[in-house]
Motif scaffolding. Structure first.
Motif, PDB file in Angstrom:
ATOM      1  N   HIS A   1       0.821  -1.198   0.000  1.00 27.13           N
ATOM      2  CA  HIS A   1       0.000   0.000   0.000  1.00 27.13           C
ATOM      3  C   HIS A   1       0.862   1.258   0.000  1.00 27.13           C
ATOM      4  N   ASN A   2       0.410   2.276  -0.750  1.00 21.41           N
ATOM      5  CA  ASN A   2       0.852   3.639  -0.492  1.00 21.41           C
ATOM      6  C   ASN A   2       0.006   4.144   0.665  1.00 21.41           C
ATOM      7  N   VAL A   3       0.634   4.759   1.655  1.00 21.21           N
ATOM      8  CA  VAL A   3      -0.108   5.280   2.800  1.00 21.21           C
ATOM      9  C   VAL A   3       0.122   6.784   2.855  1.00 21.21           C
ATOM     10  N   SER A   4      -0.965   7.550   2.715  1.00 20.29           N
ATOM     11  CA  SER A   4      -0.856   9.005   2.715  1.00 20.29           C
ATOM     12  C   SER A   4      -0.770   9.530   4.152  1.00 20.29           C
ATOM     13  N   HIS A   5      -0.571  10.836   4.263  1.00 19.79           N
ATOM     14  CA  HIS A   5      -0.494  11.461   5.580  1.00 19.79           C
ATOM     15  C   HIS A   5      -1.807  11.313   6.341  1.00 19.79           C
ATOM     16  N   SER A   6      -2.928  11.287   5.598  1.00 24.59           N
ATOM     17  CA  SER A   6      -4.236  11.106   6.237  1.00 24.59           C
ATOM     18  C   SER A   6      -4.587   9.623   6.402  1.00 24.59           C
ATOM     19  N   ASN A   7      -3.627   8.752   6.187  1.00 23.49           N
ATOM     20  CA  ASN A   7      -3.727   7.302   6.393  1.00 23.49           C
ATOM     21  C   ASN A   7      -4.648   6.616   5.384  1.00 23.49           C
TER      22      ASN A   7
END
Length: 61
Positions: free
Chosen positions: A15-21
């Motif tokens: 997974h790519n995990v963004s700052h907002s999860n």
């Protein structure tokens, strides 16, 4: 075709995990090279990862 013919290393998923999860799918691909090599006494072209090339598991032509 992202698979090493010597060690069998292939694509890995995660997974790519963004700052907002938030999570989105992604892949990690191995560093595959098409190489002319000696396989069982014959000259053939095979797909080999750079790790196998560096470690000397493949005899290049």
């Amino acid at each position: 075709m992202a698979k090493c013919s010597i060690c069998g290393k292939g694509v890995v998923f995660g997974h790519n995990v963004s700052h907002s999860n938030r999570k989105t799918n992604r892949t990690w691909k191995p560093n595959i090279r098409k190489v002319k090599a000696v396989v069982e006494g014959t000259h053939t072209s095979v797909y080999v990862c750079s790790r196998c090339l560096r470690s000397g598991k493949v005899e290049r032509v």
